[in-house]
Motif scaffolding. Structure first.
Motif, short mmCIF file in Angstrom:
data_model
loop_
_atom_site.label_atom_id
_atom_site.label_comp_id
_atom_site.label_asym_id
_atom_site.label_seq_id
_atom_site.Cartn_x
_atom_site.Cartn_y
_atom_site.Cartn_z
N VAL A 175 0.85 -1.19 0.00
CA VAL A 175 0.00 0.00 0.00
C VAL A 175 0.89 1.24 0.00
CG1 VAL A 175 -1.78 1.31 1.19
CG2 VAL A 175 -1.83 -1.19 1.25
N GLU A 176 0.75 2.05 -1.05
CA GLU A 176 1.52 3.28 -1.15
C GLU A 176 0.77 4.45 -0.51
OE1 GLU A 176 1.97 1.16 -5.24
OE2 GLU A 176 0.38 1.61 -3.81
N SER A 177 1.54 5.43 -0.06
CA SER A 177 0.96 6.66 0.46
C SER A 177 1.98 7.78 0.31
CB SER A 177 0.56 6.51 1.93
OG SER A 177 1.69 6.22 2.73
N GLY A 178 1.51 9.02 0.47
CA GLY A 178 2.41 10.16 0.46
C GLY A 178 2.40 10.99 -0.80
N GLN A 206 4.84 21.99 -5.96
CA GLN A 206 5.43 22.85 -6.98
C GLN A 206 6.80 22.34 -7.40
OE1 GLN A 206 5.40 26.86 -5.34
NE2 GLN A 206 3.44 27.29 -6.32
N ALA A 207 7.19 22.70 -8.60
CA ALA A 207 8.52 22.33 -9.09
C ALA A 207 9.58 22.82 -8.10
CB ALA A 207 8.76 22.93 -10.46
N GLY A 208 10.56 21.94 -7.85
CA GLY A 208 11.59 22.25 -6.88
C GLY A 208 11.28 21.76 -5.47
N GLY A 209 10.04 21.34 -5.27
CA GLY A 209 9.62 20.87 -3.95
C GLY A 209 9.98 19.42 -3.71
N SER A 210 9.50 18.91 -2.57
CA SER A 210 9.83 17.55 -2.14
C SER A 210 8.58 16.81 -1.71
CB SER A 210 10.82 17.58 -0.97
OG SER A 210 12.04 18.19 -1.34
N LEU A 211 8.64 15.51 -1.85
CA LEU A 211 7.62 14.60 -1.33
C LEU A 211 8.31 13.34 -0.84
CD1 LEU A 211 4.68 14.67 -3.92
CD2 LEU A 211 4.59 15.48 -1.55
N LYS A 220 18.58 10.16 -10.52
CA LYS A 220 19.83 10.11 -9.73
C LYS A 220 20.15 11.49 -9.17
CE LYS A 220 22.26 6.23 -11.88
NZ LYS A 220 23.36 5.83 -12.79
N GLY A 221 20.53 11.49 -7.90
CA GLY A 221 20.87 12.75 -7.25
C GLY A 221 19.68 13.52 -6.71
N ARG A 222 18.47 13.11 -7.06
CA ARG A 222 17.27 13.80 -6.59
C ARG A 222 16.40 12.90 -5.71
NH1 ARG A 222 13.46 15.37 -10.06
NH2 ARG A 222 13.86 13.70 -11.56
N PHE A 223 16.33 11.63 -6.04
CA PHE A 223 15.49 10.68 -5.30
C PHE A 223 16.39 9.77 -4.45
CE2 PHE A 223 11.62 10.41 -8.40
CZ PHE A 223 11.54 11.79 -8.38
N THR A 224 15.86 9.35 -3.30
CA THR A 224 16.57 8.42 -2.44
C THR A 224 15.60 7.35 -1.95
OG1 THR A 224 18.07 10.17 -1.68
CG2 THR A 224 17.96 8.15 -0.37
N ILE A 225 15.97 6.11 -2.17
CA ILE A 225 15.17 4.99 -1.71
C ILE A 225 15.75 4.46 -0.40
CG2 ILE A 225 16.49 3.24 -2.97
CD1 ILE A 225 13.84 1.78 -3.50
N SER A 226 14.87 3.99 0.46
CA SER A 226 15.31 3.36 1.70
C SER A 226 14.24 2.39 2.15
CB SER A 226 15.58 4.41 2.79
OG SER A 226 14.40 5.12 3.11
N ARG A 227 14.59 1.53 3.09
CA ARG A 227 13.61 0.60 3.63
C ARG A 227 13.90 0.39 5.11
NH1 ARG A 227 14.01 -4.81 0.33
NH2 ARG A 227 12.56 -5.56 1.93
N ASP A 228 12.84 0.16 5.86
CA ASP A 228 12.94 -0.15 7.28
C ASP A 228 12.30 -1.53 7.45
OD1 ASP A 228 12.66 -0.43 10.02
OD2 ASP A 228 12.18 1.69 10.34
N TYR A 267 10.57 3.51 1.54
CA TYR A 267 10.36 4.94 1.35
C TYR A 267 11.00 5.42 0.06
CZ TYR A 267 9.51 4.45 6.35
OH TYR A 267 9.05 4.04 7.58
N LEU A 268 10.46 6.50 -0.46
CA LEU A 268 11.09 7.19 -1.58
C LEU A 268 11.07 8.68 -1.28
CD1 LEU A 268 12.40 7.04 -4.36
CD2 LEU A 268 10.13 7.32 -5.37
N GLN A 269 12.23 9.23 -0.97
CA GLN A 269 12.36 10.66 -0.76
C GLN A 269 12.64 11.30 -2.11
OE1 GLN A 269 12.02 12.56 2.13
NE2 GLN A 269 12.17 14.28 0.70
#
Length: 122
Positions: A5-8, A13-18, A65-73, A80-82
Protein backbone atom coordinates in the motif's frame (compact mmCIF):
# COMPACT_ATOMS: atom_id res chain seq x y z
CA UNK A 1 2.19 -13.37 -0.53
CA UNK A 2 2.75 -9.66 0.02
CA UNK A 3 0.23 -6.83 -0.08
CA UNK A 4 1.59 -3.36 -0.75
CA UNK A 5 0.00 0.00 0.00
CA UNK A 6 1.52 3.28 -1.15
CA UNK A 7 0.96 6.66 0.46
CA UNK A 8 2.41 10.16 0.46
CA UNK A 9 1.57 11.35 -3.01
CA UNK A 10 0.15 14.77 -3.70
CA UNK A 11 0.52 18.07 -5.50
CA UNK A 12 3.77 19.99 -5.18
CA UNK A 13 5.43 22.85 -6.98
CA UNK A 14 8.52 22.33 -9.09
CA UNK A 15 11.59 22.25 -6.88
CA UNK A 16 9.62 20.87 -3.95
CA UNK A 17 9.83 17.55 -2.14
CA UNK A 18 7.62 14.60 -1.33
CA UNK A 19 8.17 11.40 0.59
CA UNK A 20 6.37 8.28 -0.54
CA UNK A 21 5.86 5.25 1.66
CA UNK A 22 5.08 1.67 0.77
CA UNK A 23 3.75 -0.47 3.60
CA UNK A 24 3.94 -4.23 3.16
CA UNK A 25 1.84 -6.84 4.90
CA UNK A 26 3.04 -10.24 5.99
CA UNK A 27 6.18 -11.46 7.66
CA UNK A 28 8.27 -12.01 4.56
CA UNK A 29 9.24 -8.43 3.74
CA UNK A 30 12.95 -9.19 3.82
CA UNK A 31 12.44 -11.96 1.29
CA UNK A 32 11.91 -9.38 -1.43
CA UNK A 33 13.83 -6.74 -3.24
CA UNK A 34 11.65 -3.67 -3.58
CA UNK A 35 11.22 -1.15 -6.31
CA UNK A 36 9.42 2.01 -7.34
CA UNK A 37 7.98 2.44 -10.80
CA UNK A 38 5.95 5.28 -12.27
CA UNK A 39 3.48 5.72 -15.08
CA UNK A 40 2.61 9.03 -16.68
CA UNK A 41 -0.54 9.48 -18.77
CA UNK A 42 -0.14 7.86 -22.17
CA UNK A 43 3.20 6.32 -21.31
CA UNK A 44 4.40 2.92 -20.24
CA UNK A 45 5.22 2.15 -16.64
CA UNK A 46 8.91 2.85 -16.12
CA UNK A 47 11.52 1.89 -13.57
CA UNK A 48 12.52 4.53 -11.04
CA UNK A 49 14.63 2.89 -8.34
CA UNK A 50 15.07 -0.39 -6.50
CA UNK A 51 16.63 -1.60 -3.28
CA UNK A 52 17.94 -5.00 -2.24
CA UNK A 53 16.39 -7.15 0.46
CA UNK A 54 18.58 -5.90 3.27
CA UNK A 55 19.01 -2.43 1.77
CA UNK A 56 22.70 -2.56 1.03
CA UNK A 57 22.35 -2.12 -2.72
CA UNK A 58 20.31 0.28 -4.82
CA UNK A 59 19.77 0.99 -8.50
CA UNK A 60 18.47 4.31 -9.83
CA UNK A 61 17.16 5.41 -13.17
CA UNK A 62 19.36 8.13 -14.64
CA UNK A 63 16.46 10.55 -14.64
CA UNK A 64 16.22 10.58 -10.84
CA UNK A 65 19.83 10.11 -9.73
CA UNK A 66 20.87 12.75 -7.25
CA UNK A 67 17.27 13.80 -6.59
CA UNK A 68 15.49 10.68 -5.30
CA UNK A 69 16.57 8.42 -2.44
CA UNK A 70 15.17 4.99 -1.71
CA UNK A 71 15.31 3.36 1.70
CA UNK A 72 13.61 0.60 3.63
CA UNK A 73 12.94 -0.15 7.28
CA UNK A 74 12.60 -3.91 7.54
CA UNK A 75 11.50 -3.68 11.18
CA UNK A 76 8.48 -1.67 10.00
CA UNK A 77 7.91 -3.56 6.74
CA UNK A 78 8.06 -0.23 4.96
CA UNK A 79 9.92 1.24 2.02
CA UNK A 80 10.36 4.94 1.35
CA UNK A 81 11.09 7.19 -1.58
CA UNK A 82 12.36 10.66 -0.76
CA UNK A 83 11.90 12.87 -3.81
CA UNK A 84 13.65 16.22 -3.90
CA UNK A 85 14.01 18.88 -6.60
CA UNK A 86 10.87 17.62 -8.25
CA UNK A 87 10.21 18.50 -11.87
CA UNK A 88 6.96 18.59 -13.85
CA UNK A 89 8.17 15.56 -15.77
CA UNK A 90 8.13 13.57 -12.53
CA UNK A 91 4.33 13.77 -12.61
CA UNK A 92 2.98 10.21 -12.64
CA UNK A 93 1.32 7.52 -10.63
CA UNK A 94 4.00 5.92 -8.51
CA UNK A 95 3.83 2.20 -7.76
CA UNK A 96 5.82 0.12 -5.34
CA UNK A 97 6.63 -3.47 -6.21
CA UNK A 98 8.19 -6.53 -4.64
CA UNK A 99 10.28 -9.11 -6.42
CA UNK A 100 12.85 -11.84 -5.87
CA UNK A 101 15.89 -9.93 -7.07
CA UNK A 102 17.22 -6.40 -7.43
CA UNK A 103 16.46 -5.59 -11.04
CA UNK A 104 15.03 -2.85 -13.24
CA UNK A 105 12.85 -5.23 -15.20
CA UNK A 106 9.18 -4.58 -14.53
CA UNK A 107 8.11 -8.12 -15.41
CA UNK A 108 10.23 -9.68 -12.69
CA UNK A 109 8.36 -7.93 -9.91
CA UNK A 110 5.69 -10.19 -8.50
CA UNK A 111 3.57 -7.95 -6.30
CA UNK A 112 2.34 -4.43 -6.90
CA UNK A 113 0.61 -1.72 -4.96
CA UNK A 114 -2.33 0.33 -6.21
CA UNK A 115 -0.28 3.44 -6.83
CA UNK A 116 -0.20 6.98 -5.52
CA UNK A 117 -0.48 10.11 -7.67
CA UNK A 118 2.35 12.62 -7.72
CA UNK A 119 1.70 15.89 -9.52
CA UNK A 120 4.39 18.52 -9.93
CA UNK A 121 3.24 21.93 -11.12
CA UNK A 122 5.50 24.30 -12.99
Amino acid sequence: QVQLVESGGGLVQAGGSLRLSCAASGRTFTTYAMGWFRQAPGKEREFVVAISRIGGNTVYADSVKGRFTISRDNAKNTMYLQMNSLKPEDTAVYYCAAGPVLVETRGLYRYWGQGTQVTVSS
